[in-house]
Write a protein that holds these residues in place. Structure first.
Motif, PDB file in Angstrom:
ATOM      1  N   LYS A 113     108.487  18.899  71.914  1.00 34.89           N
ATOM      2  CA  LYS A 113     107.939  18.954  70.566  1.00 34.89           C
ATOM      3  C   LYS A 113     106.414  18.930  70.626  1.00 34.89           C
ATOM      4  O   LYS A 113     105.827  18.208  71.425  1.00 34.89           O
ATOM      5  CB  LYS A 113     108.473  17.792  69.733  1.00 34.89           C
ATOM      6  N   ALA A 173     102.749  18.577  68.506  1.00 35.30           N
ATOM      7  CA  ALA A 173     101.982  18.186  67.323  1.00 35.30           C
ATOM      8  C   ALA A 173     100.530  18.586  67.532  1.00 35.30           C
ATOM      9  O   ALA A 173      99.952  18.325  68.587  1.00 35.30           O
ATOM     10  CB  ALA A 173     102.084  16.681  67.091  1.00 35.30           C
ATOM     11  N   THR A 182      96.753  17.902  66.192  1.00 33.34           N
ATOM     12  CA  THR A 182      96.020  16.889  65.424  1.00 33.34           C
ATOM     13  C   THR A 182      94.557  17.297  65.322  1.00 33.34           C
ATOM     14  O   THR A 182      94.043  18.049  66.146  1.00 33.34           O
ATOM     15  CB  THR A 182      96.113  15.500  66.075  1.00 33.34           C
ATOM     16  N   ALA A 197     103.551  24.922  65.300  1.00 38.67           N
ATOM     17  CA  ALA A 197     103.873  23.630  65.910  1.00 38.67           C
ATOM     18  C   ALA A 197     104.964  22.923  65.123  1.00 38.67           C
ATOM     19  O   ALA A 197     105.277  23.283  63.987  1.00 38.67           O
ATOM     20  CB  ALA A 197     102.622  22.756  65.977  1.00 38.67           C
ATOM     21  N   ASP A 198     105.528  21.894  65.730  1.00 36.69           N
ATOM     22  CA  ASP A 198     106.524  21.079  65.031  1.00 36.69           C
ATOM     23  C   ASP A 198     105.892  20.218  63.958  1.00 36.69           C
ATOM     24  O   ASP A 198     106.545  19.840  62.979  1.00 36.69           O
ATOM     25  CB  ASP A 198     107.254  20.183  66.043  1.00 36.69           C
ATOM     26  N   LEU A 199     104.601  19.906  64.139  1.00 34.14           N
ATOM     27  CA  LEU A 199     103.926  18.981  63.239  1.00 34.14           C
ATOM     28  C   LEU A 199     102.427  19.190  63.342  1.00 34.14           C
ATOM     29  O   LEU A 199     101.912  19.477  64.427  1.00 34.14           O
ATOM     30  CB  LEU A 199     104.275  17.535  63.649  1.00 34.14           C
ATOM     31  N   THR A 200     101.720  19.075  62.229  1.00 36.53           N
ATOM     32  CA  THR A 200     100.258  19.014  62.243  1.00 36.53           C
ATOM     33  C   THR A 200      99.832  17.761  61.495  1.00 36.53           C
ATOM     34  O   THR A 200     100.419  17.416  60.471  1.00 36.53           O
ATOM     35  CB  THR A 200      99.615  20.256  61.593  1.00 36.53           C
ATOM     36  N   LEU A 201      98.828  17.085  62.031  1.00 37.07           N
ATOM     37  CA  LEU A 201      98.387  15.819  61.453  1.00 37.07           C
ATOM     38  C   LEU A 201      96.875  15.778  61.307  1.00 37.07           C
ATOM     39  O   LEU A 201      96.142  16.227  62.188  1.00 37.07           O
ATOM     40  CB  LEU A 201      98.822  14.642  62.331  1.00 37.07           C
ATOM     41  N   ALA A 205     102.726  10.828  65.175  1.00 32.22           N
ATOM     42  CA  ALA A 205     103.488  11.960  65.717  1.00 32.22           C
ATOM     43  C   ALA A 205     104.775  11.482  66.381  1.00 32.22           C
ATOM     44  O   ALA A 205     105.839  12.085  66.215  1.00 32.22           O
ATOM     45  CB  ALA A 205     102.631  12.740  66.711  1.00 32.22           C
ATOM     46  N   ARG A 224     107.222  10.517  63.515  1.00 34.27           N
ATOM     47  CA  ARG A 224     107.719  11.630  62.705  1.00 34.27           C
ATOM     48  C   ARG A 224     108.585  12.588  63.523  1.00 34.27           C
ATOM     49  O   ARG A 224     109.525  13.194  62.983  1.00 34.27           O
ATOM     50  CB  ARG A 224     106.554  12.386  62.084  1.00 34.27           C
ATOM     51  N   LEU A 225     108.278  12.722  64.805  1.00 39.35           N
ATOM     52  CA  LEU A 225     109.060  13.624  65.650  1.00 39.35           C
ATOM     53  C   LEU A 225     110.214  12.907  66.344  1.00 39.35           C
ATOM     54  O   LEU A 225     110.934  13.508  67.138  1.00 39.35           O
ATOM     55  CB  LEU A 225     108.147  14.291  66.685  1.00 39.35           C
ATOM     56  N   THR A 275      99.165  14.015  75.956  1.00 42.07           N
ATOM     57  CA  THR A 275      98.137  14.458  75.028  1.00 42.07           C
ATOM     58  C   THR A 275      97.101  15.289  75.767  1.00 42.07           C
ATOM     59  O   THR A 275      96.896  15.127  76.975  1.00 42.07           O
ATOM     60  CB  THR A 275      97.432  13.265  74.347  1.00 42.07           C
TER      61      THR A 275
END
Length: 215
Positions: free
Chosen positions: A101, A103, A105, A126-130, A148, A151-152, A162
């Motif tokens: 997954k 993310a 950021t 992406a699966d997530l953006t923060l 992240a 939430r993931l 990272t």
């Protein structure tokens, strides 16, 4: 994002110059070089936090400066001065295909982050953006990585890797408990600075991330 997966090309400094001019500080003024040095040193930090420091805790001035910065940066993005780091999109696709997954950021506001993603055609990359407002605090605090993880639905923060171009990216990952906190050399900070911050790896580019992870 900027400096890691998205080319910066000096856009942050250009937007900063525009924003700080609205506060009456211009190149050549006694405080300008000091402010610019702080901006460079704190690349990756939440931009409102930077302006609070620069403007001595004057909250209305900091909010106005940050808003001016975001407007200036968004205008540069809208003018087409935003491009991906070569190979970044392929890396993200490769990681997700491998079941990892992803993310993204940033220290920018949600509006600016979404403008960047839209400009690059990356809305669903992406699966997530923060952004900092999603997590509580920006870098170098661990909140973005921890958010992240939550939430993931990651089982173990030690499974997190990272990558970022600033010392604050490295610190954010380490403070969250990531075992792999890489610095990349496509943005703000150089190898000695990244290593001094505790980077577990220093990579020429995010393109080198999959091989560093053994993929």
């Amino acid at each position: 994002m900027a400096g890691t997966t998205v080319q910066d090309g000096g856009l942050v400094e250009r937007a900063f110059t525009t924003a700080i001019a609205e506060q009456g500080v211009h190149p050549g003024d006694p405080s300008y070089d000091r402010m610019l040095a702080h901006v460079r040193a704190t690349m990756g930090e939440s931009k409102i936090s930077v302006f609070r420091h620069l403007l001595d805790g004057n909250e209305p001035a900091a909010q106005a400066g940050n808003a001016a910065f975001e407007r200036a940066y968004a205008a540069l993005v809208d003018d087409g001065l935003c491009a991906p780091i070569p190979g970044a999109a392929d890396v993200i696709d490769r990681l997700r295909t491998a079941g990892i997954k992803v993310a993204l950021t940033t220290g920018f506001s949600r509006d600016t982050a979404d403008r960047i993603l839209a400009a690059l055609g990356w809305k669903d990359i992406a699966d997530l953006t923060l952004v900092p407002a999603d997590a509580g605090r920006g870098r170098p605090f661990p909140d973005l990585v921890i958010t992240a993880v939550l939430r993931l639905e990651i089982d173990d923060v030690r499974e997190v890797a990272t990558a970022g171009d600033t010392t604050y990216d490295v610190l954010c990952g380490l403070r969250a408990g990531a075992r792999f906190a890489a610095g990349v050399l496509t943005g703000a900070h150089d190898e000695p600075a990244l290593l001094a911050a505790g980077a577990t790896h220093v990579l020429p580019s995010v393109r080198d991330l999959p091989s560093a992870l053994g993929l």
